[in-house]
Design a protein around this motif. Structure first.
Motif, PDB file in Angstrom:
ATOM      1  N   TYR A  55       0.813  -1.212   0.000  1.00 40.45           N
ATOM      2  CA  TYR A  55       0.000   0.000   0.000  1.00 40.45           C
ATOM      3  C   TYR A  55       0.851   1.270   0.000  1.00 40.45           C
ATOM      4  O   TYR A  55       2.051   1.252   0.305  1.00 40.45           O
ATOM      5  CB  TYR A  55      -0.942   0.013   1.201  1.00 40.45           C
ATOM      6  N   ALA A  56       0.200   2.363  -0.360  1.00 39.24           N
ATOM      7  CA  ALA A  56       0.854   3.665  -0.380  1.00 39.24           C
ATOM      8  C   ALA A  56       0.888   4.244   1.025  1.00 39.24           C
ATOM      9  O   ALA A  56      -0.127   4.266   1.719  1.00 39.24           O
ATOM     10  CB  ALA A  56       0.108   4.611  -1.315  1.00 39.24           C
ATOM     11  N   SER A  57       2.040   4.699   1.426  1.00 44.24           N
ATOM     12  CA  SER A  57       2.219   5.283   2.753  1.00 44.24           C
ATOM     13  C   SER A  57       2.752   6.699   2.622  1.00 44.24           C
ATOM     14  O   SER A  57       3.659   6.957   1.819  1.00 44.24           O
ATOM     15  CB  SER A  57       3.209   4.432   3.558  1.00 44.24           C
ATOM     16  N   ILE A  58       2.164   7.602   3.402  1.00 45.36           N
ATOM     17  CA  ILE A  58       2.651   8.987   3.381  1.00 45.36           C
ATOM     18  C   ILE A  58       4.113   9.029   3.811  1.00 45.36           C
ATOM     19  O   ILE A  58       4.925   9.789   3.261  1.00 45.36           O
ATOM     20  CB  ILE A  58       1.782   9.886   4.292  1.00 45.36           C
ATOM     21  N   ILE A  59       4.478   8.190   4.758  1.00 44.33           N
ATOM     22  CA  ILE A  59       5.864   8.156   5.246  1.00 44.33           C
ATOM     23  C   ILE A  59       6.809   7.695   4.143  1.00 44.33           C
ATOM     24  O   ILE A  59       7.876   8.293   3.930  1.00 44.33           O
ATOM     25  CB  ILE A  59       5.982   7.224   6.477  1.00 44.33           C
ATOM     26  N   ASP A  60       6.420   6.630   3.428  1.00 45.41           N
ATOM     27  CA  ASP A  60       7.312   6.072   2.398  1.00 45.41           C
ATOM     28  C   ASP A  60       7.199   6.771   1.053  1.00 45.41           C
ATOM     29  O   ASP A  60       8.185   6.869   0.310  1.00 45.41           O
ATOM     30  CB  ASP A  60       7.005   4.582   2.201  1.00 45.41           C
TER      31      ASP A  60
END
Length: 455
Positions: free
Chosen positions: A53-58
């Motif tokens: 999934y898409a992560s704001i952190i990554d």
């Protein structure tokens, strides 16, 4: 493509490869996977199990925002964006709801009501029929109808079709045709066996055809002004509604399909407090249903609903036991015999598409001795469909499926009417419009032909 794998997010964990029933997903480990559109049956099980999934952190906030816009997901939705996903059609439905020239008619599949609440923090498998109807009313749909009504209608047509095939020497065994992923699989891989499919449309498509004919008539409106929306647990229903032959009403029978997850998005986007809604019933006449209609959501349910009606049509007597546990459960493939008067009806239930190939091979070689077979693509029937709320922790999956199944059967048991032919609005639609099962009107609106495709 209705179901996609986002190469920007896919980590190549191959959980989707393991769950795909038709081996349509390929790729090297730890690298983005690809879907073979020719093989894919659009069941959406890959969407259910995807962990990347898409992560704001990554990935950063801008990346996540852009992905959300690309997928047409409302800004208020904060859940993770996974690599495996299905197209979102909320924008189509919102536009129809805002269009004063459109009369919006919505239907809800039986499996949606035992799963929708999970997206609002309710316990797994909570039954939310009344709240769901209230939410749809709050969203300003003009008519709040129910796929369960059309499930009862399907039993009337399919049950009589089975009786005709058994008594008059038609093609046997007859397979159910409610699951569009199963139908697509058979058309693509075993086209020579499509005559074994029931000619009945699925409940979704029957409802769509009825909305724009009988529904237009009883509501005294022009069919061209109706915009028909279905809420489904299934991603393949999006494919089914766009099939070119699904226009027997003279228009697109179903204009748009939202999954259970998409309905949750729509409710959240509108700022509706789902948990605090007062329950309301679905609207008459096309929202009245029996327990037989609601059990379509679980594997074995179509079979049980059909047997309840077939027994009484053939014998003219009340079925001794309305519950038929021999066709319940999800153990791959099971068979049983049901005595209906002098007829010994041999039936089978297939759970999960991977289990159907040996059965089809037995059929081709003349080893299969059955009259009627239900086939559902997903592992526990529609309650485990690709469009249902995503279970973020794998340990909850079996509990969710079990609870959804229990809620479905409890709903059936608690309804005042439990046989499709006892539905008063089903009686009325035949009396005033369809005339008789398998008749000229019902055949033109509620039945279909299948595409013969070569591999």
């Amino acid at each position: 493509m209705i179901v996609n794998i986002d190469k920007d997010l896919c980590t190549g964990c191959q959980e989707c490869v393991k769950v795909c029933p038709v081996s349509a997903i390929t790729g090297e480990p730890h690298k983005p996977q690809e879907i073979d559109a020719d093989k894919c049956v659009i069941c959406g099980q890959c969407v259910q199990v995807c962990k990347s999934y898409a992560s704001i952190i990554d990935h950063g906030e801008e990346f996540v925002t852009n992905k959300k816009q690309e997928r047409k997901i409302p800004d208020v939705i904060n859940e993770p964006l996974f690599a495996a996903n299905n197209v979102c059609d909320i924008d189509k439905v919102k536009a129809a709801l805002k269009d004063p020239s459109k009369i919006t008619m919505v239907q809800c599949a039986p499996a949606v009501r035992v799963a929708l609440g999970e997206d609002f923090g309710m316990e797994l498998g909570s039954l939310t029929s009344g709240k769901m109807a209230a939410a749809l009313k709050a969203l300003n749909f003009d008519k709040i109808y129910d796929t369960n009504f059309a499930a009862d209608l399907t039993i009337m047509e399919e049950g009589h079709e089975l009786i005709k095939r058994v008594t008059e020497g038609g093609t046997l065994p007859m397979f159910t045709s409610c699951c569009p992923a199963w139908v697509k699989f058979l058309e693509t891989n075993f086209p020579e066996l499509t005559d074994h499919l029931s000619s009945c449309k699925s409940p979704q498509q029957m409802a769509g055809a009825v909305f724009k004919t009988y529904g237009a008539k009883v509501n005294k409106i022009d069919a061209k002004d109706i915009y028909s929306i279905s809420i489904m647990p299934c991603t393949c229903k999006k494919f089914e509604c766009d099939r070119p032959e699904m226009d027997s009403s003279g228009y697109r029978d179903v204009d748009a399909v939202l999954t259970t997850r998409e309905l949750a998005y729509l409710i959240k986007d509108a700022g509706i407090d789902f948990n605090s809604l007062e329950e309301i019933p679905f609207e008459s006449p096309l929202g009245v249903y029996t327990g037989a209609g609601t059990i379509f959501g679980v594997t074995g349910g179509v079979m049980e609903a059909a047997l309840r009606t077939a027994y009484e049509v053939i014998t003219g007597e009340e079925i001794p036991s309305i519950d038929i546990p021999a066709v319940r459960g999800r153990d791959g493939f099971r068979t049983t015999e049901v005595q209906i008067g002098e007829l010994t009806l041999k039936v089978g239930v297939v759970t999960g598409l991977k289990n159907v190939v040996p059965i089809l091979e037995d059929l081709k070689s003349g080893k299969l001795d059955l009259h009627f077979i239900e086939v559902m693509t997903c592992p526990a029937g529609c309650v485990s469909g690709g469009g249902q709320p995503k279970l973020l922790l794998e340990e909850y999956r079996e509990t969710a499926y079990d609870n959804r199944i229990k809620s479905t059967y409890k709903h059936d048991a608690n309804l005042p009417l439990r046989k499709s032919h006892n539905n008063p609005e089903i009686t009325k639609i035949y009396s005033k419009f369809l005339k008789e099962p398998l008749g000229k009107v019902s055949h033109s609106l509620l039945h279909t032909k299948y595409c013969i495709k070569n591999k």
